[in-house]
Design a protein around this motif. Structure first.
Motif, short mmCIF file in Angstrom:
data_model
loop_
_atom_site.label_atom_id
_atom_site.label_comp_id
_atom_site.label_asym_id
_atom_site.label_seq_id
_atom_site.Cartn_x
_atom_site.Cartn_y
_atom_site.Cartn_z
N VAL A 11 45.49 40.05 33.27
CA VAL A 11 45.85 38.79 33.93
C VAL A 11 44.64 38.25 34.69
CG1 VAL A 11 48.31 39.31 34.22
CG2 VAL A 11 46.69 40.08 35.95
N PRO A 12 44.64 36.94 34.97
CA PRO A 12 43.55 36.41 35.80
C PRO A 12 43.57 37.14 37.15
CG PRO A 12 44.83 34.63 34.82
CD PRO A 12 45.56 35.90 34.54
N SER A 13 42.42 37.59 37.59
CA SER A 13 42.32 38.36 38.82
C SER A 13 41.06 38.00 39.59
CB SER A 13 42.29 39.86 38.50
OG SER A 13 43.45 40.26 37.83
N PHE A 14 41.11 38.22 40.89
CA PHE A 14 39.94 38.04 41.74
C PHE A 14 40.05 38.98 42.92
CE2 PHE A 14 42.54 34.18 43.05
CZ PHE A 14 43.07 34.73 44.20
N VAL A 15 39.00 39.01 43.71
CA VAL A 15 39.04 39.74 44.97
C VAL A 15 39.17 38.70 46.07
CG1 VAL A 15 37.77 41.24 46.55
CG2 VAL A 15 37.64 41.63 44.08
#
Length: 173
Positions: free
Chosen positions: A50-54
């Motif tokens: 899935v689209p992810s970020f911090v």
């Protein structure tokens, strides 16, 4: 059917199992942290599906910088929706308290930092937000039901420029 979508459909039911909800919070943060440290947050385990970020927030009480790897859902208008599900635990995740106290934050996407402002999604807009999230990850809202609390949903708006689109080529590397 694309390979990633097929994997999502296969993996999504496993994320709703008790064993995953017990193991997930114990294993995934450490794994994400180690991988982030080695790659400068250019690679995330969750980003394989899935689209992810911090998300980089300021601690609600401490004021210290805090990092939380999160999945997000693009809203189609250059913004991102994030849900404070916390593996269906009964307590809201710390990053949600941080965003309420300090709505200005940053995200790190494939090693690049972006400034954002977070807004708690109002009750009247929650259903539409959940529909968007579940279109990306079927059954994700079950975390809210199983947690026994109303999951906090946030809309992250870039401070300057549109929210970065997910680079589909990065997934193939």
């Amino acid at each position: 059917m694309r390979t990633v979508e097929a994997v999502r459909r296969a993996v999504a039911p496993m994320t709703r199992m008790r064993v995953f909800r017990w193991l997930g919070p114990r294993i995934l943060p450490a794994l994400e942290g180690a991988l982030g440290a080695v790659t400068g947050h250019r690679v995330q385990v969750s980003a394989l599906l899935v689209p992810s970020f911090v998300l980089v927030t300021r601690g609600a009480r401490s004021g210290r910088e805090r990092e939380a790897p999160l999945m997000y859902t693009p809203d189609g208008h250059g913004r991102a929706i994030v849900a404070g599900t916390s593996f269906a635990r009964s307590r809201h995740p710390d990053w949600t308290y941080n965003l309420i106290a300090h709505p200005r934050a940053e995200i790190v996407v494939r090693g690049r930092r972006w400034s954002v402002v977070a807004d708690l999604i109002a009750d009247g807009d929650r259903e539409a937000a959940w529909r968007s999230i579940e279109a990306q990850w079927p059954g994700y809202r079950a975390y809210e039901r199983d947690s026994g609390r109303v999951v906090r949903l946030f809309l992250l708006q870039p401070v300057a420029g549109p929210f970065p689109a997910r680079d589909r080529r990065a997934r193939r590397r």
